[in-house]
Design a protein around this motif. Structure first.
Motif, mmCIF file in Angstrom:
data_model
loop_
_atom_site.group_PDB
_atom_site.id
_atom_site.type_symbol
_atom_site.label_atom_id
_atom_site.label_comp_id
_atom_site.label_asym_id
_atom_site.label_seq_id
_atom_site.Cartn_x
_atom_site.Cartn_y
_atom_site.Cartn_z
ATOM 1 N N PHE A 167 51.765 42.957 44.010
ATOM 2 C CA PHE A 167 50.845 42.074 43.389
ATOM 3 C C PHE A 167 51.975 41.295 42.196
ATOM 4 O O PHE A 167 53.188 41.223 42.133
ATOM 5 C CB PHE A 167 50.688 43.295 41.635
ATOM 6 C CG PHE A 167 49.938 44.345 42.783
ATOM 7 C CD1 PHE A 167 48.919 43.771 43.434
ATOM 8 C CD2 PHE A 167 50.252 45.364 42.236
ATOM 9 C CE1 PHE A 167 47.637 45.256 43.790
ATOM 10 C CE2 PHE A 167 50.144 47.006 43.575
ATOM 11 C CZ PHE A 167 48.595 46.371 43.848
ATOM 12 N N GLU A 168 50.716 39.876 42.436
ATOM 13 C CA GLU A 168 51.860 38.683 41.136
ATOM 14 C C GLU A 168 50.627 38.333 39.627
ATOM 15 O O GLU A 168 49.676 37.646 40.261
ATOM 16 C CB GLU A 168 51.175 37.761 42.211
ATOM 17 C CG GLU A 168 52.298 37.384 43.440
ATOM 18 C CD GLU A 168 52.028 36.795 44.174
ATOM 19 O OE1 GLU A 168 51.160 36.117 44.190
ATOM 20 O OE2 GLU A 168 52.381 36.877 45.334
ATOM 21 N N PRO A 169 50.424 39.306 39.397
ATOM 22 C CA PRO A 169 49.793 39.066 37.910
ATOM 23 C C PRO A 169 50.574 38.379 36.583
ATOM 24 O O PRO A 169 51.947 38.293 36.784
ATOM 25 C CB PRO A 169 49.206 40.649 36.981
ATOM 26 C CG PRO A 169 50.804 41.358 37.297
ATOM 27 C CD PRO A 169 51.272 40.711 39.100
ATOM 28 N N GLY A 170 49.886 37.735 36.039
ATOM 29 C CA GLY A 170 49.901 36.667 35.282
ATOM 30 C C GLY A 170 49.139 37.000 33.831
ATOM 31 O O GLY A 170 49.895 37.121 32.695
ATOM 32 N N LEU A 178 39.670 37.505 36.977
ATOM 33 C CA LEU A 178 38.792 38.297 37.821
ATOM 34 C C LEU A 178 38.593 39.806 37.259
ATOM 35 O O LEU A 178 39.152 40.068 36.428
ATOM 36 C CB LEU A 178 39.260 38.579 38.762
ATOM 37 C CG LEU A 178 39.740 37.025 40.235
ATOM 38 C CD1 LEU A 178 40.178 37.856 41.128
ATOM 39 C CD2 LEU A 178 38.774 36.347 40.744
ATOM 40 N N LEU A 179 37.045 39.208 36.660
ATOM 41 C CA LEU A 179 36.921 40.816 35.697
ATOM 42 C C LEU A 179 36.303 42.249 36.776
ATOM 43 O O LEU A 179 35.867 42.879 36.702
ATOM 44 C CB LEU A 179 35.777 39.927 35.018
ATOM 45 C CG LEU A 179 35.939 39.110 33.770
ATOM 46 C CD1 LEU A 179 34.978 39.144 32.672
ATOM 47 C CD2 LEU A 179 37.419 39.575 33.417
ATOM 48 N N PRO A 228 35.407 41.326 44.361
ATOM 49 C CA PRO A 228 35.786 40.465 46.063
ATOM 50 C C PRO A 228 37.560 40.624 45.923
ATOM 51 O O PRO A 228 37.659 40.611 46.821
ATOM 52 C CB PRO A 228 35.844 38.877 44.911
ATOM 53 C CG PRO A 228 34.906 39.157 43.842
ATOM 54 C CD PRO A 228 35.088 40.953 43.527
ATOM 55 N N LEU A 229 38.387 41.198 45.100
ATOM 56 C CA LEU A 229 39.797 41.023 45.900
ATOM 57 C C LEU A 229 39.501 42.221 46.832
ATOM 58 O O LEU A 229 40.443 42.792 47.998
ATOM 59 C CB LEU A 229 40.430 41.988 44.402
ATOM 60 C CG LEU A 229 40.754 40.841 43.295
ATOM 61 C CD1 LEU A 229 41.097 41.695 42.477
ATOM 62 C CD2 LEU A 229 41.847 39.886 43.836
ATOM 63 N N LEU A 230 38.658 43.173 47.061
ATOM 64 C CA LEU A 230 38.786 44.667 47.813
ATOM 65 C C LEU A 230 38.182 44.275 48.908
ATOM 66 O O LEU A 230 38.511 44.439 50.162
ATOM 67 C CB LEU A 230 37.632 46.440 46.967
ATOM 68 C CG LEU A 230 38.327 47.193 45.933
ATOM 69 C CD1 LEU A 230 37.962 47.739 45.405
ATOM 70 C CD2 LEU A 230 40.006 47.028 46.317
ATOM 71 N N GLU A 231 37.369 43.388 48.967
ATOM 72 C CA GLU A 231 36.825 42.937 49.804
ATOM 73 C C GLU A 231 37.617 41.880 50.467
ATOM 74 O O GLU A 231 37.982 42.128 52.226
ATOM 75 C CB GLU A 231 35.824 41.702 49.785
ATOM 76 C CG GLU A 231 35.309 40.875 50.847
ATOM 77 C CD GLU A 231 33.522 39.647 50.462
ATOM 78 O OE1 GLU A 231 33.098 38.857 51.187
ATOM 79 O OE2 GLU A 231 33.044 39.943 48.774
ATOM 80 N N ALA A 232 38.570 40.697 49.923
ATOM 81 C CA ALA A 232 39.531 40.297 49.986
ATOM 82 C C ALA A 232 41.027 41.263 51.055
ATOM 83 O O ALA A 232 41.271 40.404 52.554
ATOM 84 C CB ALA A 232 40.857 39.639 49.216
ATOM 85 N N ILE A 261 43.913 39.279 38.057
ATOM 86 C CA ILE A 261 42.920 40.476 37.158
ATOM 87 C C ILE A 261 43.087 39.060 35.606
ATOM 88 O O ILE A 261 43.387 38.918 34.801
ATOM 89 C CB ILE A 261 43.905 41.881 37.056
ATOM 90 C CG1 ILE A 261 43.998 42.044 38.467
ATOM 91 C CG2 ILE A 261 42.981 42.455 36.143
ATOM 92 C CD1 ILE A 261 44.702 43.681 37.919
ATOM 93 N N GLY A 262 41.106 39.950 34.955
ATOM 94 C CA GLY A 262 41.575 39.391 34.220
ATOM 95 C C GLY A 262 41.556 39.498 32.709
ATOM 96 O O GLY A 262 41.821 40.308 33.148
#
Length: 425
Positions: free
Chosen positions: A283-286, A204-205, A209-213, A240-241
């Motif tokens: 948060f679950e960043p990879g 995701l760049l 959309p994340l704030l909408e979720a 997060i991209g």
């Protein structure tokens, strides 16, 4: 600053020339930068400083034990999707009490294993899973902490294979069904609903959309509180991209800015509705932690000119790096040693017997047979998605720390690949 750069015409990882790694360990080899890994994790940790927050690394991106150990030593938790990944966390010295177990198809054996290790929480994705987990926990005389992975039906605007938050996706509980599903979870005697989770997609760049979720999750948490179901954590997932270097590619939202906007929205909500009472945020960043920390080092076997295309045939293949074949992903390709000759246009392909075995298309490269190439930003979804197709051993992995190189995974050889097989008697 990138930890991969050309110095005196030679591509380096930190203070180490990549051709030295190829001479010592061969190719193809995954090369990771320790400094880049720690800097990327610190971006998340710094943004969470002073808050009740936990960064759970999504280890499906890269599950090498040395990488997990480095992150565990920095205080990371882990987002897992299998029992095998949990055992990797334990082997790497991670804390099971900081583990979130995601995934749509958890088996009874995996549930028992996670309960035995007293993990932080199960991210449950269906009512049948709730009932299975309740039965397993009851048989063990335990109570399982659960959150529901809610599918908010938000378009992540990413590749369809890595979008996970729409109604058509297999993941999560539909937003319209979430309230009833939480009621069902609260009624089961061996489950404790403690949180809510969503993950709408990967690479995701744009954070809109994340704030909408997030707004939809807040709405649901408020509705649950009115029914006496009080949640203690809010898990925003990852996704997060990173920038892969393609011309015209959008830059991702900086980690600090993204987390800052998430926290600002949560703070305003808690101040307005809960007198400022905090809620734990996970948060679950990879990819954002490991993606740009690694390259795939490969050697040119042949240059094959053609009437319509020129092919640069290398010793890495789709079994080593699936992203281009699977997602049509664009990966930057750089020569390790720069040549002062005119480049030609090549498709970079591997030796696997498939037309889909390509790593890059139509790249201007000044190369000769025997040269080394680096496939950039290959730290995520590289070795973890690799296979032994064509009886090819998986690549070696090394971590560079300044001018020191550590072998953290040996290259597989053919005998390793058929060691578990047997002939008929």
């Amino acid at each position: 600053m990138s930890q991969f750069f050309h110095l005196d015409g030679v591509l380096h990882a930190e203070a180490t020339p990549l051709h030295h790694i190829a001479e010592q360990f061969g190719t193809p080899t995954y090369v990771y930068s320790k400094a880049a890994l720690l800097a990327n994790f610190d971006a998340f940790a710094s943004a969470c400083a002073g808050r009740d927050a936990l960064v759970c690394y999504a280890m499906k991106a890269n599950s090498n034990l040395a990488i997990l150990n480095l992150l565990a030593r920095q205080g990371a938790g882990f987002d897992i999707v299998s029992g095998g990944e949990l055992l990797r966390v334990v082997a790497a010295g991670g804390d099971p009490g900081k583990v979130i177990f995601s995934g749509v198809g958890k088996s009874e054996a995996e549930m028992r294993l996670a309960l035995e290790h007293d993990i932080l929480c199960f991210n449950v994705e269906s009512i049948p899973e709730l009932h299975r987990l309740n039965a397993v926990a009851g048989a063990m005389g335990l109570t399982a902490r659960v959150s529901l992975r809610v599918n908010p039906n938000v378009d992540a605007k990413t590749h369809p294979y890595i979008a996970t938050g729409l109604k058509a996706n297999k993941f999560g509980v539909a937003f319209d069904d979430a309230l009833a599903t939480y009621r069902a979870a609260a009624a089961l005697p061996h489950l404790e609903p403690v949180g809510i989770d969503c993950h709408i997609g990967s690479q995701l760049l744009d954070d809109a959309p994340l704030l909408e979720a997030l707004d939809k999750l807040i709405e649901l948490i408020d509705a649950l509180a009115q029914e006496g179901i009080v949640l203690h954590h809010l898990d925003m997932g990852g996704g997060i991209g990173i920038n892969y270097g393609e011309a015209g590619e959008d830059e991702p939202v900086p980690v600090g800015d993204y987390l800052g906007r998430v926290f600002a929205r949560i703070d305003a909500w808690r101040a307005a509705s809960y007198g400022g009472a905090p809620i734990k945020v996970i948060f679950e960043p990879g990819r954002a932690i490991v993606g740009d920390t690694g390259v795939l080092l490969t050697r040119v076997e042949y240059l094959k000119p053609g009437a319509e295309k020129n092919f640069c045939i290398v010793d890495a293949a789709m079994n080593d790096l699936m992203r281009p074949a699977l997602y049509q992903a664009w990966m930057d390709v750089r020569p390790v040693a720069l040549r002062d000759t005119a480049p030609a246009l090549y498709d970079v392909v591997g030796p696997v017997c498939e037309s889909g075995d390509w790593l890059a298309r139509e790249r201007a490269l000044a190369v000769e047979q025997g040269d080394l190439l680096a496939i950039m930003q290959a730290g995520a979804y590289g070795l973890t998605m690799s296979s032994n197709y064509n009886t090819r051993g998986r690549a070696a992995e090394v971590i560079v720390d300044g001018d020191h190189v550590h072998l953290v995974r040996e290259r597989e050889n053919p005998a390793d690949l058929f060691a578990l097989e047997s002939l008929l008697k």
